[in-house]
Design a protein around this motif. Sequence first.
Motif, PDB file in Angstrom:
ATOM      1  N   THR A  84       0.831  -1.205   0.000  1.00 13.86           N
ATOM      2  CA  THR A  84       0.000   0.000   0.000  1.00 13.86           C
ATOM      3  C   THR A  84       0.868   1.259   0.000  1.00 13.86           C
ATOM      4  OG1 THR A  84      -1.699  -1.217   1.207  1.00 13.86           O
ATOM      5  CG2 THR A  84      -1.883   1.179   1.195  1.00 13.86           C
ATOM      6  N   VAL A  85       1.927   1.246   0.759  1.00 18.43           N
ATOM      7  CA  VAL A  85       2.841   2.389   0.803  1.00 18.43           C
ATOM      8  C   VAL A  85       3.495   2.589  -0.558  1.00 18.43           C
ATOM      9  CG1 VAL A  85       5.016   3.217   1.809  1.00 18.43           C
ATOM     10  CG2 VAL A  85       3.239   2.275   3.292  1.00 18.43           C
ATOM     11  N   ALA A  86       3.888   1.497  -1.200  1.00 15.50           N
ATOM     12  CA  ALA A  86       4.508   1.593  -2.530  1.00 15.50           C
ATOM     13  C   ALA A  86       3.519   2.163  -3.537  1.00 15.50           C
ATOM     14  CB  ALA A  86       5.008   0.217  -2.973  1.00 15.50           C
ATOM     15  N   VAL A  87       2.267   1.712  -3.497  1.00 15.39           N
ATOM     16  CA  VAL A  87       1.244   2.245  -4.404  1.00 15.39           C
ATOM     17  C   VAL A  87       1.038   3.732  -4.133  1.00 15.39           C
ATOM     18  CG1 VAL A  87      -1.181   2.139  -5.093  1.00 15.39           C
ATOM     19  CG2 VAL A  87       0.085   0.019  -4.708  1.00 15.39           C
ATOM     20  N   GLN A  88       0.984   4.103  -2.868  1.00 10.60           N
ATOM     21  CA  GLN A  88       0.810   5.508  -2.515  1.00 10.60           C
ATOM     22  C   GLN A  88       1.963   6.344  -3.062  1.00 10.60           C
ATOM     23  OE1 GLN A  88       0.347   6.274   1.670  1.00 10.60           O
ATOM     24  NE2 GLN A  88       0.373   8.484   1.405  1.00 10.60           N
ATOM     25  N   HIS A  89       3.168   5.841  -2.927  1.00 13.19           N
ATOM     26  CA  HIS A  89       4.346   6.561  -3.434  1.00 13.19           C
ATOM     27  C   HIS A  89       4.270   6.717  -4.956  1.00 13.19           C
ATOM     28  CE1 HIS A  89       8.432   7.985  -3.729  1.00 13.19           C
ATOM     29  NE2 HIS A  89       8.666   7.055  -4.637  1.00 13.19           N
ATOM     30  N   ILE A 136       8.186  -2.609  -8.615  1.00 11.13           N
ATOM     31  CA  ILE A 136       8.102  -1.882  -9.879  1.00 11.13           C
ATOM     32  C   ILE A 136       9.342  -0.996 -10.008  1.00 11.13           C
ATOM     33  CG2 ILE A 136       6.799  -0.174 -11.207  1.00 11.13           C
ATOM     34  CD1 ILE A 136       4.263  -1.228  -9.776  1.00 11.13           C
ATOM     35  N   VAL A 137      10.115  -1.244 -11.069  1.00 10.75           N
ATOM     36  CA  VAL A 137      11.369  -0.533 -11.275  1.00 10.75           C
ATOM     37  C   VAL A 137      11.146   0.741 -12.090  1.00 10.75           C
ATOM     38  CG1 VAL A 137      13.690  -0.707 -12.250  1.00 10.75           C
ATOM     39  CG2 VAL A 137      12.652  -2.688 -11.149  1.00 10.75           C
ATOM     40  N   GLU A 138      10.351   0.650 -13.128  1.00 10.15           N
ATOM     41  CA  GLU A 138      10.058   1.780 -14.015  1.00 10.15           C
ATOM     42  C   GLU A 138       8.569   2.109 -13.918  1.00 10.15           C
ATOM     43  OE1 GLU A 138      12.186   3.549 -15.748  1.00 10.15           O
ATOM     44  OE2 GLU A 138      13.924   2.315 -15.261  1.00 10.15           O
ATOM     45  N   PRO A 139       8.168   2.906 -12.943  1.00  9.73           N
ATOM     46  CA  PRO A 139       6.741   3.145 -12.713  1.00  9.73           C
ATOM     47  C   PRO A 139       5.993   3.711 -13.921  1.00  9.73           C
ATOM     48  CG  PRO A 139       8.025   3.975 -10.877  1.00  9.73           C
ATOM     49  CD  PRO A 139       8.995   3.573 -11.935  1.00  9.73           C
ATOM     50  N   ARG A 140       6.598   4.637 -14.645  1.00  6.88           N
ATOM     51  CA  ARG A 140       5.878   5.231 -15.774  1.00  6.88           C
ATOM     52  C   ARG A 140       5.641   4.219 -16.883  1.00  6.88           C
ATOM     53  NH1 ARG A 140       7.578  11.625 -16.207  1.00  6.88           N
ATOM     54  NH2 ARG A 140       6.837  12.090 -14.109  1.00  6.88           N
ATOM     55  N   TYR A 170       5.384   1.010 -16.459  1.00 11.09           N
ATOM     56  CA  TYR A 170       4.407   0.083 -15.908  1.00 11.09           C
ATOM     57  C   TYR A 170       3.000   0.680 -15.968  1.00 11.09           C
ATOM     58  CZ  TYR A 170       2.573  -3.460 -12.711  1.00 11.09           C
ATOM     59  OH  TYR A 170       1.853  -4.485 -12.154  1.00 11.09           O
ATOM     60  N   LEU A 171       2.888   1.937 -15.531  1.00 16.59           N
ATOM     61  CA  LEU A 171       1.591   2.615 -15.575  1.00 16.59           C
ATOM     62  C   LEU A 171       1.082   2.736 -17.004  1.00 16.59           C
ATOM     63  CD1 LEU A 171       2.324   5.477 -13.025  1.00 16.59           C
ATOM     64  CD2 LEU A 171       0.748   3.563 -12.684  1.00 16.59           C
ATOM     65  N   ALA A 172       1.955   3.106 -17.931  1.00 19.46           N
ATOM     66  CA  ALA A 172       1.550   3.270 -19.329  1.00 19.46           C
ATOM     67  C   ALA A 172       1.080   1.943 -19.919  1.00 19.46           C
ATOM     68  CB  ALA A 172       2.704   3.851 -20.153  1.00 19.46           C
ATOM     69  N   THR A 173       1.750   0.865 -19.574  1.00 20.24           N
ATOM     70  CA  THR A 173       1.352  -0.455 -20.092  1.00 20.24           C
ATOM     71  C   THR A 173      -0.038  -0.837 -19.596  1.00 20.24           C
ATOM     72  OG1 THR A 173       3.650  -1.174 -20.232  1.00 20.24           O
ATOM     73  CG2 THR A 173       1.963  -2.905 -20.146  1.00 20.24           C
ATOM     74  N   ILE A 174      -0.265  -0.657 -18.310  1.00 22.66           N
ATOM     75  CA  ILE A 174      -1.588  -0.968 -17.755  1.00 22.66           C
ATOM     76  C   ILE A 174      -2.651  -0.054 -18.369  1.00 22.66           C
ATOM     77  CG2 ILE A 174      -3.015  -0.933 -15.669  1.00 22.66           C
ATOM     78  CD1 ILE A 174      -0.514  -1.810 -14.126  1.00 22.66           C
ATOM     79  N   ALA A 175      -2.351   1.237 -18.442  1.00 21.58           N
ATOM     80  CA  ALA A 175      -3.311   2.201 -18.979  1.00 21.58           C
ATOM     81  C   ALA A 175      -3.636   1.908 -20.440  1.00 21.58           C
ATOM     82  CB  ALA A 175      -2.770   3.625 -18.825  1.00 21.58           C
TER      83      ALA A 175
END
Length: 168
Positions: free
Chosen positions: A7-12, A55-59, A61-66
């Motif tokens: 949860t802390v990692a997601v928040q970050h 998750i090493v590369e958040p952007r 990762y986020l872009a792939t999911i999005a």
Amino acid sequence: MSPPSHTVAVQHIYEQHHSWLHGWLKGKLHNACDAADVAHDTFVRILGGRHAAQIVEPRDYLATIARGLVIDRYRRHAIEQAYKQTLADRPEATAISEEDKAIIIETLVAVDKALSGLGERARQIFILSHIDGLTYQQIADQLQVSLTTVKKHMIRALTECSLIMASL
């Protein structure tokens, strides 16, 4: 990983990258409300996972999911439009409740998802059987395959559809 650290990692990740994701999606979707919805759904998807701290590369990762969520959104929209057009093309007026429409669209989306996971031949056989109304023998003759091959692919297609429908 324990749930609190996840949860802390997601928040970050949210605090560091939500604005970027929303802006990136606004550029792709050309609509701030849709971008906000997809950004929200992206973080819900990450929150539902268990590996946010890895998750090493958040952007990326986020872009792939999005991207996947945007594709799902477009697919659902296309199915809804096809359904509405089919209703409009019917000669008699059909009164269907909003609840029934929602159930029908969810079912169509689920079947589309199941069929998209099949190979081309299995998908083609399923459509020839359930949309075109051909018998298994007619399908075998048309595709120049054995009756056993048609049955095998139909079992696979129906199994996929059943699994998807059971998850609804």
